[in-house]
Design a protein around this motif. Structure first.
Motif, PDB file in Angstrom:
ATOM      1  N   PRO A 101       0.666  -0.954   0.084  1.00 20.01           N
ATOM      2  CA  PRO A 101      -0.245   0.503  -0.149  1.00 20.01           C
ATOM      3  C   PRO A 101       0.309   1.190   0.023  1.00 20.01           C
ATOM      4  CG  PRO A 101      -1.123  -1.554   1.910  1.00 20.01           C
ATOM      5  CD  PRO A 101       0.059  -2.043   1.443  1.00 20.01           C
ATOM      6  N   SER A 102       1.708   1.794   0.682  1.00 19.70           N
ATOM      7  CA  SER A 102       2.484   2.504   0.453  1.00 19.70           C
ATOM      8  C   SER A 102       3.075   2.850  -0.296  1.00 19.70           C
ATOM      9  CB  SER A 102       3.802   2.964   1.841  1.00 19.70           C
ATOM     10  OG  SER A 102       3.594   2.144   3.190  1.00 19.70           O
ATOM     11  N   GLY A 112       1.713   9.262   1.173  1.00 19.34           N
ATOM     12  CA  GLY A 112       1.861  10.488   1.487  1.00 19.34           C
ATOM     13  C   GLY A 112       0.503  11.207   0.435  1.00 19.34           C
ATOM     14  N   LYS A 113      -0.589  10.560   0.099  1.00 19.94           N
ATOM     15  CA  LYS A 113      -1.478  10.490  -1.177  1.00 19.94           C
ATOM     16  C   LYS A 113      -2.674  11.268  -0.129  1.00 19.94           C
ATOM     17  CE  LYS A 113       1.550   9.422  -4.910  1.00 19.94           C
ATOM     18  NZ  LYS A 113       1.744   8.363  -5.301  1.00 19.94           N
ATOM     19  N   ARG A 114      -3.672  12.017  -1.382  1.00 19.55           N
ATOM     20  CA  ARG A 114      -5.363  11.970  -0.851  1.00 19.55           C
ATOM     21  C   ARG A 114      -5.706  10.714  -0.906  1.00 19.55           C
ATOM     22  NH1 ARG A 114      -7.219  17.808  -1.804  1.00 19.55           N
ATOM     23  NH2 ARG A 114      -6.716  18.683  -0.392  1.00 19.55           N
ATOM     24  N   VAL A 115      -6.413   9.960  -0.915  1.00 18.34           N
ATOM     25  CA  VAL A 115      -7.100   8.663  -1.255  1.00 18.34           C
ATOM     26  C   VAL A 115      -8.379   8.799  -1.084  1.00 18.34           C
ATOM     27  CG1 VAL A 115      -8.099   5.818  -1.170  1.00 18.34           C
ATOM     28  CG2 VAL A 115      -5.356   7.288  -0.160  1.00 18.34           C
ATOM     29  N   GLN A 137      -1.239  10.007   5.874  1.00 15.33           N
ATOM     30  CA  GLN A 137      -2.198  11.345   6.936  1.00 15.33           C
ATOM     31  C   GLN A 137      -3.085  12.361   5.936  1.00 15.33           C
ATOM     32  OE1 GLN A 137      -2.330  10.062  10.293  1.00 15.33           O
ATOM     33  NE2 GLN A 137      -0.861   8.520   9.588  1.00 15.33           N
ATOM     34  N   ASN A 138      -3.193  12.042   4.889  1.00 15.09           N
ATOM     35  CA  ASN A 138      -3.696  12.851   4.143  1.00 15.09           C
ATOM     36  C   ASN A 138      -5.531  12.865   4.053  1.00 15.09           C
ATOM     37  OD1 ASN A 138      -4.066  15.211   2.227  1.00 15.09           O
ATOM     38  ND2 ASN A 138      -2.077  14.601   1.108  1.00 15.09           N
ATOM     39  N   TRP A 139      -5.694  13.895   3.508  1.00 12.35           N
ATOM     40  CA  TRP A 139      -7.450  13.411   2.773  1.00 12.35           C
ATOM     41  C   TRP A 139      -7.624  12.298   2.451  1.00 12.35           C
ATOM     42  CZ3 TRP A 139     -11.634  15.982   4.903  1.00 12.35           C
ATOM     43  CH2 TRP A 139     -11.810  17.497   4.460  1.00 12.35           C
ATOM     44  N   GLY A 162      -8.063  11.870  11.919  1.00  7.64           N
ATOM     45  CA  GLY A 162      -7.964  12.708  10.411  1.00  7.64           C
ATOM     46  C   GLY A 162      -8.742  13.305   9.827  1.00  7.64           C
ATOM     47  N   LYS A 163      -8.128  13.673   8.121  1.00  8.37           N
ATOM     48  CA  LYS A 163      -8.946  14.302   8.001  1.00  8.37           C
ATOM     49  C   LYS A 163     -10.006  13.035   6.945  1.00  8.37           C
ATOM     50  CE  LYS A 163      -5.493  16.875   6.793  1.00  8.37           C
ATOM     51  NZ  LYS A 163      -4.305  17.009   5.396  1.00  8.37           N
ATOM     52  N   VAL A 164     -11.009  12.747   7.497  1.00 10.96           N
ATOM     53  CA  VAL A 164     -11.814  12.091   6.400  1.00 10.96           C
ATOM     54  C   VAL A 164     -12.696  12.485   6.671  1.00 10.96           C
ATOM     55  CG1 VAL A 164     -12.804   9.828   6.581  1.00 10.96           C
ATOM     56  CG2 VAL A 164     -10.669   9.802   8.203  1.00 10.96           C
ATOM     57  N   GLU A 165     -13.461  12.286   5.185  1.00 11.51           N
ATOM     58  CA  GLU A 165     -14.877  12.871   4.801  1.00 11.51           C
ATOM     59  C   GLU A 165     -15.507  11.483   3.533  1.00 11.51           C
ATOM     60  OE1 GLU A 165     -17.547  16.167   2.103  1.00 11.51           O
ATOM     61  OE2 GLU A 165     -15.366  16.171   2.221  1.00 11.51           O
ATOM     62  N   LEU A 166     -17.132  11.619   4.278  1.00  6.96           N
ATOM     63  CA  LEU A 166     -17.967  10.727   3.574  1.00  6.96           C
ATOM     64  C   LEU A 166     -18.736  11.341   2.738  1.00  6.96           C
ATOM     65  CD1 LEU A 166     -19.428   8.035   6.430  1.00  6.96           C
ATOM     66  CD2 LEU A 166     -17.180   8.287   5.643  1.00  6.96           C
ATOM     67  N   LEU A 167     -18.714  10.863   1.177  1.00  4.01           N
ATOM     68  CA  LEU A 167     -19.544  11.320   0.425  1.00  4.01           C
ATOM     69  C   LEU A 167     -20.670  10.800  -0.246  1.00  4.01           C
ATOM     70  CD1 LEU A 167     -16.528  13.170  -1.911  1.00  4.01           C
ATOM     71  CD2 LEU A 167     -18.092  13.650  -0.310  1.00  4.01           C
ATOM     72  N   ILE A 168     -21.716  11.522   0.147  1.00  5.67           N
ATOM     73  CA  ILE A 168     -23.090  10.307   0.010  1.00  5.67           C
ATOM     74  C   ILE A 168     -23.796  11.003  -0.965  1.00  5.67           C
ATOM     75  CG2 ILE A 168     -25.117   9.234   1.418  1.00  5.67           C
ATOM     76  CD1 ILE A 168     -22.341   9.526   2.592  1.00  5.67           C
ATOM     77  N   TYR A 169     -23.532   9.447  -2.210  1.00  2.00           N
ATOM     78  CA  TYR A 169     -24.645   9.761  -3.824  1.00  2.00           C
ATOM     79  C   TYR A 169     -26.078   9.171  -2.860  1.00  2.00           C
ATOM     80  CZ  TYR A 169     -24.981   8.967  -8.366  1.00  2.00           C
ATOM     81  OH  TYR A 169     -25.236   9.404  -9.756  1.00  2.00           O
TER      82      TYR A 169
END
Length: 460
Positions: free
Chosen positions: A231-232, A237-240, A332-334, A370-377
């Motif tokens: 995985p690394s 260091g990237k947004r996922v 540790q990114n988004w 950390g910086k986590v967001e759920l985007l809901i369709y």
């Protein structure tokens, strides 16, 4: 039942096999693998050389400078350098031809901030003078003391060499035997790659699945091109952005969810040049179309995702908080997770957290670390076009305040733009039409997917 050899017996079996001769190159955790062969006895006929280039300057001089010393790049340079040297030092016409091999590892034991981990590989000839084949693995170490991590590395290395020589006819047995004398409490093997003529029929994507199926790891990953990765290597260091599904098959809605989420993330959180990786996750439950996992069916789904250029993650995770924990080891990114309303509803169902001491609060605390967001369709819930969204979802009374808080701070967001004309499309309906010979299915999936299904007669 066949008796499993212990580590000393495996090392001795290799030592007394007079057709084997090789080099051991180990960096970072002592010479724990070579030690087993010396202690087993009869090593003079097997061990050409044992080396530990521990100093960075010496290591760079031997193997070339690299960005990271515990990496696939360093491992491959070690294997190449040592094998080339072994070949050059062989007599032109040896009295007793031997199959040559090189074992190498580069390991970092535990520190105050990170657990131990490493890369390990063996390059070998099946017959004297033959072409080489290779097995590479990445592993994580969990023992609380360095000396026990070193011991685990030694056992794992012996298992790898033994498997390469004596189990290369059966890649599944080869992988499973890596854990002989070990347990998941001590070692996790999260990547394995077979290459060379001995393994010409091995599909490394399938081996990634089998690592998860057989509990050598909780998750594995490979690129659209089918290259297995740690995985690394992909995520550091990237947004996922990650989407979970069965992908049987990939539908227009599946792809629209990902595309709309990417656009919205870029609008709300401009990347400023930062790279973003999109992952398509399939869990073992997603793959259970019958009582067991059909490996060809799995490969068919993976091929469809590959045709769309998507990186695939396979996991045994049920809850999404485990996904956050897994990804946080690499970035540790988004982290953004795109999902439908029914999945969001399950995330706030307490029954899924009964195994945690802190229940749903502990699970959600980990999920949103950390910086986590759920985007809901949105989901269509009636034939008259009524939609269920992140705004209209009914949450149990006990979680309403928490849900409202997460919505207000931006941890849960509704996807603002979507293709309403496609909301009725579900993978089950597409599959049903496909298998019934109804041509309407072609308009419910991306063109690349429709073409591949037709060409190869998938899911029919």
């Amino acid at each position: 039942m066949e008796h499993t050899l212990g580590t000393p017996q495996k090392a001795l079996q290799i030592n007394i096999d007079l057709k084997k001769f090789g080099t051991f190159a180990e960096i970072g955790a002592g010479q724990e693998v070579a030690r087993w062969f010396f202690q087993a006895g009869r090593a003079s006929g097997t061990v050409a050389k044992s080396i530990s280039a521990y100093d960075m300057a010496i290591s760079d001089d031997l193997y070339g400078a690299v960005g990271h010393y515990v990496s696939r790049e360093r491992l491959e340079s070690m294997l190449s350098h040592e094998f080339d040297q072994l070949l050059r030092r062989q007599p032109a016409k040896p009295s007793q031809p031997k199959a040559l091999f090189v074992f190498a590892d580069t390991v970092a034991t535990q520190s105050h901030t990170h657990g131990g981990q490493g890369w390990m590989g063996v390059r070998f000839q099946e017959t004297p003078g033959g072409e080489t084949s290779e097995i590479l693995i990445h592993f994580a170490l969990s023992d609380p003391e360095t000396v026990h991590e070193q011991e685990a590395v030694g056992i794992l290395g012996v298992n790898l060499i033994h498997a390469a020589f004596y189990f290369n006819h059966d890649s599944k047995l080869c992988a499973n035997s890596l854990m002989d004398g070990l347990s998941r409490r001590r070692v996790e093997v999260d990547m394995i790659k077979f290459s060379g003529p001995v393994f010409a029929s091995v599909d490394n994507r399938l081996m990634s699945l089998q690592l998860v199926e057989n509990a050598l790891t909780d998750a594995a990953m490979f690129t659209a091109a089918g290259e297995v990765v740690q995985p690394s290597e992909v995520l550091y260091g990237k947004r996922v952005l990650i989407e979970r599904g069965s992908f049987r098959p990939v539908t227009n809605v599946t792809l629209d969810m990902l595309v709309r989420a990417e656009h919205q993330l870029q609008e709300d959180h401009p990347a400023d040049g930062e790279e973003r990786v999109a992952l398509m996750e399939m869990t073992l439950n997603n793959l259970m179309s019958a009582a067991t996992i059909d490996h060809q069916d799995f490969l068919d789904r993976v091929d469809l995702l590959g045709a769309l250029g998507k990186t695939v993650m396979i996991s045994n995770y049920t809850r999404f908080d485990a996904v956050t924990s897994y990804l946080r080891k690499s970035t540790q990114n988004w982290i953004a997770m795109v999902m439908g309303v029914p999945t969001l509803s399950e995330i706030f169902d307490e029954k899924y957290y009964t195994d945690l001491p802190g229940g749903i609060l502990q699970g959600l605390g980990t999920l949103f670390a950390g910086k986590v967001e759920l985007l809901i369709y949105p989901t269509r819930i009636s034939t008259d076009g009524q939609l269920s969204t992140a705004d209209s979802l009914e949450i149990p009374d006990g979680q309403k305040r928490l849900y409202e808080h997460l919505r207000e701070k931006g941890s849960i967001g509704a996807i603002r733009e979507f293709d309403e004309a496609q909301l009725h499309v579900a993978p089950g309906e597409v599959l049903q039409k496909l298998q019934a010979g109804d041509p309407a299915w072609r308009y419910m999936v991306p063109p690349q997917v429709a073409d591949l299904i037709t060409q190869r007669k998938l899911f029919m």
